[in-house]
Motif scaffolding. Structure first.
Motif, mmCIF file in Angstrom:
data_model
loop_
_atom_site.group_PDB
_atom_site.id
_atom_site.type_symbol
_atom_site.label_atom_id
_atom_site.label_comp_id
_atom_site.label_asym_id
_atom_site.label_seq_id
_atom_site.Cartn_x
_atom_site.Cartn_y
_atom_site.Cartn_z
ATOM 1 N N GLN A 210 0.737 -1.215 0.044
ATOM 2 C CA GLN A 210 -0.031 0.017 -0.116
ATOM 3 C C GLN A 210 0.856 1.284 0.033
ATOM 4 N N GLY A 211 2.115 1.114 0.181
ATOM 5 C CA GLY A 211 2.963 2.292 0.248
ATOM 6 C C GLY A 211 3.634 2.701 1.432
ATOM 7 N N LEU A 212 3.914 1.920 2.244
ATOM 8 C CA LEU A 212 4.536 2.090 3.589
ATOM 9 C C LEU A 212 6.060 2.524 3.279
ATOM 10 N N ILE A 213 6.827 2.187 2.448
ATOM 11 C CA ILE A 213 8.253 2.731 2.292
ATOM 12 C C ILE A 213 8.147 3.942 1.736
ATOM 13 N N GLU A 214 7.141 4.079 0.647
ATOM 14 C CA GLU A 214 6.895 5.310 0.284
ATOM 15 C C GLU A 214 6.536 6.507 1.339
ATOM 16 N N ARG A 228 15.011 10.788 14.489
ATOM 17 C CA ARG A 228 13.788 10.566 14.855
ATOM 18 C C ARG A 228 12.586 9.791 14.411
ATOM 19 N N LEU A 229 12.843 9.348 13.272
ATOM 20 C CA LEU A 229 11.932 8.244 12.657
ATOM 21 C C LEU A 229 12.374 6.817 13.292
ATOM 22 N N VAL A 230 13.725 6.604 13.501
ATOM 23 C CA VAL A 230 14.144 5.568 13.980
ATOM 24 C C VAL A 230 13.674 5.455 15.616
ATOM 25 N N TYR A 231 13.568 6.327 16.058
ATOM 26 C CA TYR A 231 12.978 6.547 17.606
ATOM 27 C C TYR A 231 11.845 6.209 17.733
ATOM 28 N N TYR A 232 10.941 6.393 16.784
ATOM 29 C CA TYR A 232 9.424 6.032 16.723
ATOM 30 C C TYR A 232 9.452 4.270 16.739
ATOM 31 N N GLY A 233 10.325 3.977 16.199
ATOM 32 C CA GLY A 233 10.452 2.359 16.226
ATOM 33 C C GLY A 233 9.713 1.631 15.262
ATOM 34 N N LEU A 234 9.849 0.272 15.380
ATOM 35 C CA LEU A 234 9.221 -0.865 14.503
ATOM 36 C C LEU A 234 9.199 -0.269 13.160
ATOM 37 N N GLU A 235 8.132 0.034 12.459
ATOM 38 C CA GLU A 235 8.080 0.252 10.753
ATOM 39 C C GLU A 235 9.164 1.502 10.282
ATOM 40 N N TYR A 236 8.829 2.714 11.238
ATOM 41 C CA TYR A 236 9.442 3.526 11.065
ATOM 42 C C TYR A 236 11.259 3.661 11.381
ATOM 43 N N LYS A 237 11.548 2.824 12.204
ATOM 44 C CA LYS A 237 12.986 2.277 12.250
ATOM 45 C C LYS A 237 13.495 1.604 11.229
ATOM 46 N N TYR A 238 12.915 0.525 10.899
ATOM 47 C CA TYR A 238 13.446 -0.506 9.845
ATOM 48 C C TYR A 238 13.371 0.043 8.435
ATOM 49 N N VAL A 239 12.152 0.775 8.123
ATOM 50 C CA VAL A 239 12.112 1.449 6.743
ATOM 51 C C VAL A 239 13.183 2.569 6.533
ATOM 52 N N THR A 240 13.484 3.233 7.497
ATOM 53 C CA THR A 240 14.536 4.254 7.560
ATOM 54 C C THR A 240 15.735 3.598 7.221
ATOM 55 N N ARG A 241 16.205 2.821 7.983
ATOM 56 C CA ARG A 241 17.345 2.001 7.933
ATOM 57 C C ARG A 241 17.416 1.397 6.459
#
Length: 303
Positions: A210-214, A228-241
């Protein structure tokens, strides 16, 4: 039930169907929903937090999209916003339903929880975030624990918060917002582990399609710092990485999938802690994944 408190709570681990169940109950009782999710407060963080706003239809909802992505939000702010939302719902003559998976937020308004008012020390938090979890546990053991404070040490983030509370309480009197605990009737969803695991994995694949990476890429392009996105954890941490090139796709998906499963387990651990702290949770037998009719009837029989 005549003497049942007017606040209904629907809680459960991620991907258990909390929102859909809350909406079905709200339709039956002319209710409005207050979100108890620590990340759904942020605008533009939709797929990663599972807002599923299309599910609500005409049902009013509160405490979603009330902060800009990149901001900070804590349990103290939640308590304030919760009571504002609760007053508004009552004035409208509707039945309030508190729905979410952030057990700390839920417990903070159902029981006296003045430690949630301890302010955040940004400098201290940044310093503690650089330490390993074993070092943090040792540091917490060296600090005197305030009266009645039961530290949650299940995650690094909560360990850091516990250290901050214990440190602050050495030098300050505890604040209070003057809000009394809210009487409520609690319902918990706990699907079988194998069902929950499959649901989590399937939902992650759908959200990526659906566009999580986007979504995360757009947040980075808007200037939100990666840390900051990494701090939010889970999806935002790993997609950012993944977007920063630190992980290939296969590793990114595998690690994120595993961490979401672990997160669901930690949520259940916290809900059990709430029970030990004196909050009765009516556990629904089947866990509403597809057919919620049985659960709606069970809730209706109590409320």
């Amino acid at each position: 039930m005549k003497d049942t408190p007017d606040l209904i709570v629907i809680l459960g681990p991620t991907a258990s169907g909390k929102t859909r169940l809350a909406v079905e109950v709200a339709k039956r009782i002319d209710g409005a929903i207050i979100s108890a999710d620590s990340r759904q407060v942020y605008r533009g963080m939709d797929l990663g937090t599972g807002k599923d706003l299309e599910i609500y239809g005409d049902i009013p909802y509160f405490l979603i999209d009330i902060r800009e992505a990149g901001d900070t939000y804590d349990v103290s702010q939640f308590r304030k916003n919760f009571h504002e939302a609760l007053d508004g719902i009552r004035q409208q003559g509707k039945r309030p339903i508190l729905c979410g998976g952030t057990g700390l937020y839920i417990q903070s308004v159902l029981q006296r929880f003045d430690y949630s008012e301890v302010p955040v020390d940004i400098a201290q938090r940044n310093e503690l975030e650089t330490l390993e979890i074993d070092v943090l546990r040792d540091r917490l053991k060296q600090l005197p624990s305030p009266p009645g404070f039961n530290a949650d040490t299940s995650t690094k983030k909560r360990l850091i918060r516990a250290i901050a509370i214990c440190t602050w309480c050495q030098h300050h009197a505890l604040p209070s917002d003057g809000c009394a605990p809210i009487p409520a009737v609690l319902f918990g969803i706990n699907p079988a582990v194998e069902v929950r695991r499959q649901r989590i994995t399937d939902r992650l694949r759908v959200r990526i399609d659906q566009g999580l990476i986007e979504e995360v890429r757009e947040l980075l392009q808007k200037g939100i710092p990666p840390e900051r996105l990494v701090y939010y954890g889970l999806e935002y941490k790993y997609v950012t990485r993944y977007l920063l090139g630190e992980l290939d796709y296969e590793t990114f998906f595998a690690r994120l999938n595993t961490e979401i499963h672990r997160f669901a387990k930690r949520q259940m651990t916290y809900f059990r802690k709430m029970e030990k702290d004196g909050l009765e949770i009516h556990w629904l037998a089947n866990g509403p994944i597809d057919d919620m009719a049985t659960e709606v009837v069970a809730i209706s029989a109590i409320i």
